[in-house]
Design a protein around this motif. Structure first.
Motif, PDB file in Angstrom:
ATOM      1  N   LEU A  87      -6.915  24.210 -19.066  1.00  0.00           N
ATOM      2  CA  LEU A  87      -6.065  22.959 -19.247  1.00  0.00           C
ATOM      3  C   LEU A  87      -4.315  23.406 -18.703  1.00  0.00           C
ATOM      4  O   LEU A  87      -4.245  24.681 -19.205  1.00  0.00           O
ATOM      5  CB  LEU A  87      -5.806  22.365 -20.714  1.00  0.00           C
ATOM      6  N   GLU A  91      -0.700  19.906 -21.255  1.00  0.00           N
ATOM      7  CA  GLU A  91      -1.651  18.929 -21.735  1.00  0.00           C
ATOM      8  C   GLU A  91      -2.174  19.770 -23.080  1.00  0.00           C
ATOM      9  O   GLU A  91      -2.682  19.173 -24.103  1.00  0.00           O
ATOM     10  CB  GLU A  91      -2.775  18.895 -20.554  1.00  0.00           C
ATOM     11  N   ARG A  94       0.160  19.034 -25.871  1.00  0.00           N
ATOM     12  CA  ARG A  94      -0.049  17.737 -26.280  1.00  0.00           C
ATOM     13  C   ARG A  94      -1.289  17.570 -27.083  1.00  0.00           C
ATOM     14  O   ARG A  94      -1.196  16.804 -28.109  1.00  0.00           O
ATOM     15  CB  ARG A  94      -0.305  16.716 -25.038  1.00  0.00           C
ATOM     16  N   ILE A  95      -2.487  17.983 -26.748  1.00  0.00           N
ATOM     17  CA  ILE A  95      -3.762  17.782 -27.462  1.00  0.00           C
ATOM     18  C   ILE A  95      -3.819  18.422 -28.705  1.00  0.00           C
ATOM     19  O   ILE A  95      -4.400  17.844 -29.735  1.00  0.00           O
ATOM     20  CB  ILE A  95      -5.044  18.170 -26.316  1.00  0.00           C
TER      21      ILE A  95
END
Length: 156
Positions: A87, A91, A94-95
């Protein structure tokens, strides 16, 4: 002692024993996991780096020794997917809800399927990121698997 993080809170709620280790985080280190192992004076094979990837369309969390490189082909096979890719850092942040260099496999914002390098299970204890830069959690591998639901596989 360090302030709590979502990772330490998750372990405390689960009643899982762990020890915290703090060190001076170097954001300019070529390999952050190796720098952490050196700073703590432990073998790199015992310090597991947390990587976020996609296997097929699913986000997964991967734990591998800091001195090893993940095989995306092996990860895809372990996840039952055709392919796997890392990733992008933004990202992953954020996850997980954590910053790169402080991503823990524990207490993530969105729980992802977790995979752990099977060789890591041979150690009495391993260290994983504690949820912030410069903080590591020492934990028995069996307890780490229990807390994350990790599946052991040959990933390196």
């Amino acid at each position: 002692m360090a302030k709590s993080t979502p990772a330490t809170t998750a372990l405390e709620k689960a009643g899982i024993a762990f020890t915290l280790h703090e060190y001076d985080y170097d954001p300019n280190a070529a390999r952050i996991g190796m720098q952490a192992a050196e700073a703590l004076g432990i073998p790199p094979a015992r310090l597991l780096k947390t990587l976020m990837a996609k296997a097929g369309g699913a986000v997964v969390c991967v734990l591998v020794p800091s001195d090893k490189e993940i095989s995306l082909k092996r990860l895809a096979a372990a996840a039952g997917a055709k392919d796997a890719a890392m990733l992008p850092p933004a990202e992953a942040e954020r996850i997980t809800g954590y910053h790169v260099g402080g991503i823990s496999p524990l207490g993530q914002r969105k729980r992802a399927a977790t995979f752990i390098e099977q060789d890591a299970l041979t150690h009495a204890t391993v260290l994983v990121n504690g949820g912030r830069r410069g903080l590591q959690i020492e934990i028995a591998p069996a307890d780490l698997v229990k807390a994350t639901g990790a599946k052991a596989a040959a990933l390196c």
